[in-house]
Write a protein that holds these residues in place. Structure first.
Motif, PDB file in Angstrom:
ATOM      1  N   VAL A  59       8.391  23.793 -11.471  1.00 26.17           N
ATOM      2  CA  VAL A  59       7.524  25.494 -11.050  1.00 26.17           C
ATOM      3  C   VAL A  59       8.377  26.288 -11.694  1.00 26.17           C
ATOM      4  O   VAL A  59       8.375  26.939 -11.928  1.00 26.17           O
ATOM      5  CB  VAL A  59       6.944  25.520  -9.746  1.00 26.17           C
ATOM      6  N   ARG A  64       4.070  29.112 -11.835  1.00 27.03           N
ATOM      7  CA  ARG A  64       2.994  28.561 -10.680  1.00 27.03           C
ATOM      8  C   ARG A  64       1.613  28.255 -11.673  1.00 27.03           C
ATOM      9  O   ARG A  64       0.944  27.475 -11.911  1.00 27.03           O
ATOM     10  CB  ARG A  64       3.124  29.812 -10.244  1.00 27.03           C
ATOM     11  N   GLU A  65       1.297  29.731 -12.641  1.00 24.09           N
ATOM     12  CA  GLU A  65       0.258  29.079 -13.474  1.00 24.09           C
ATOM     13  C   GLU A  65       0.639  28.124 -14.168  1.00 24.09           C
ATOM     14  O   GLU A  65      -1.055  27.300 -14.128  1.00 24.09           O
ATOM     15  CB  GLU A  65      -0.549  30.201 -14.052  1.00 24.09           C
ATOM     16  N   GLN A  68       0.736  24.661 -12.412  1.00 28.06           N
ATOM     17  CA  GLN A  68      -1.157  24.522 -11.851  1.00 28.06           C
ATOM     18  C   GLN A  68      -2.812  24.100 -12.837  1.00 28.06           C
ATOM     19  O   GLN A  68      -3.030  23.351 -12.661  1.00 28.06           O
ATOM     20  CB  GLN A  68      -1.878  26.575 -11.189  1.00 28.06           C
ATOM     21  N   ALA A 114      -1.236  27.483  -5.961  1.00 23.81           N
ATOM     22  CA  ALA A 114       0.289  26.591  -6.594  1.00 23.81           C
ATOM     23  C   ALA A 114       1.159  27.026  -5.803  1.00 23.81           C
ATOM     24  O   ALA A 114       1.086  27.673  -5.526  1.00 23.81           O
ATOM     25  CB  ALA A 114       0.597  27.630  -7.963  1.00 23.81           C
ATOM     26  N   THR A 116       5.092  27.367  -5.040  1.00 25.58           N
ATOM     27  CA  THR A 116       6.550  28.425  -5.042  1.00 25.58           C
ATOM     28  C   THR A 116       7.517  26.968  -4.817  1.00 25.58           C
ATOM     29  O   THR A 116       7.532  26.096  -4.844  1.00 25.58           O
ATOM     30  CB  THR A 116       7.463  29.136  -4.462  1.00 25.58           C
ATOM     31  N   THR A 117       8.428  27.712  -5.765  1.00 25.07           N
ATOM     32  CA  THR A 117      10.203  26.326  -5.613  1.00 25.07           C
ATOM     33  C   THR A 117      10.737  25.976  -4.261  1.00 25.07           C
ATOM     34  O   THR A 117      10.441  24.780  -3.929  1.00 25.07           O
ATOM     35  CB  THR A 117      10.816  26.964  -6.724  1.00 25.07           C
TER      36      THR A 117
END
Length: 212
Positions: A59, A64-65, A68, A114, A116-117
């Protein structure tokens, strides 16, 4: 009949009509050897810490995209292999996952937002309660796996109650791994889901009509 529809992570394994005696000795020998070497503890520890860190790294590096779109499927695949080996060694099936994990167990995860870190790394803490219970279940499953092996040597089968317990333990682990890898936001339920599909011929894969 749908299998564990109440949770977005699904696992089903077809139970053989008869288990093969020839598989029993090999499985038990490998399990005993790994136990004596302490390999299970090392492997479980490695997986526990590595999975959220790998997710967070994906990520952080790619966003995120992209996680995913690309990396989530890769993580699902890795988890599917782990689950398939778990299903084989707990006498849920006689089909060794040497080629495709789908031939051993059907495993799906409904798509989720998705992570987050920070959320991915937080799973190192939030997964602890479920992981603790799973460790206790593994201890019980180790004992009942030996019992199942003895039954198979004499009857080529073992009691349905033990089979359902093993399935529930493997399913608990599959759900936890999917959550741990941030593939789902839903926390694994503290429930031994013993839902089992109808018995079919040995090695036949389960048809699952849920999206991956």
């Amino acid at each position: 009949m749908p299998i564990d529809d109440s949770y977005p992570v699904r696992l089903s394994v077809e139970r053989p009509e008869r288990f093969s005696r020839s598989h029993v000795g090999m499985r038990l020998a490998i399990l005993v050897a790994l136990s004596l070497l302490g390999a299970f503890a090392w492997l479980a520890t490695l997986i526990y810490f590595a999975v959220p860190i790998v997710t967070a790294a994906f990520v952080s590096r790619d966003g995120r995209e992209k996680f995913q779109a690309e990396h989530a499927a890769r993580l699902r695949r890795w988890i599917h292999w782990i689950v398939a080996f778990d299903a084989y060694f707990t006498f849920l099936t006689d089909r060794f996952p040497n080629e495709l994990p789908e031939e051993t167990a059907a495993f799906t995860v409904e798509p989720a937002a998705a992570p987050t870190t920070g959320n991915a790394l937080l799973r190192l803490v939030t997964s602890i309660p479920s992981a603790f219970v799973l460790a206790l279940l593994w201890i019980a499953a180790a004992v009942t796996t030996v019992v199942a092996g003895v039954f198979i040597l004499f009857r080529e089968d073992y009691p349905e109650a033990l089979y359902n317990f093993h399935l529930a333990v493997v399913r608990w682990g599959a759900r936890l791994l999917a959550y741990h890898a941030s593939l789902t936001a839903a926390y694994p339920p503290f429930d031994l889901d013993m839902t089992t599909p109808p018995t079919t011929h040995p090695g036949a894969p389960t048809a699952v009509n849920h999206p991956a």
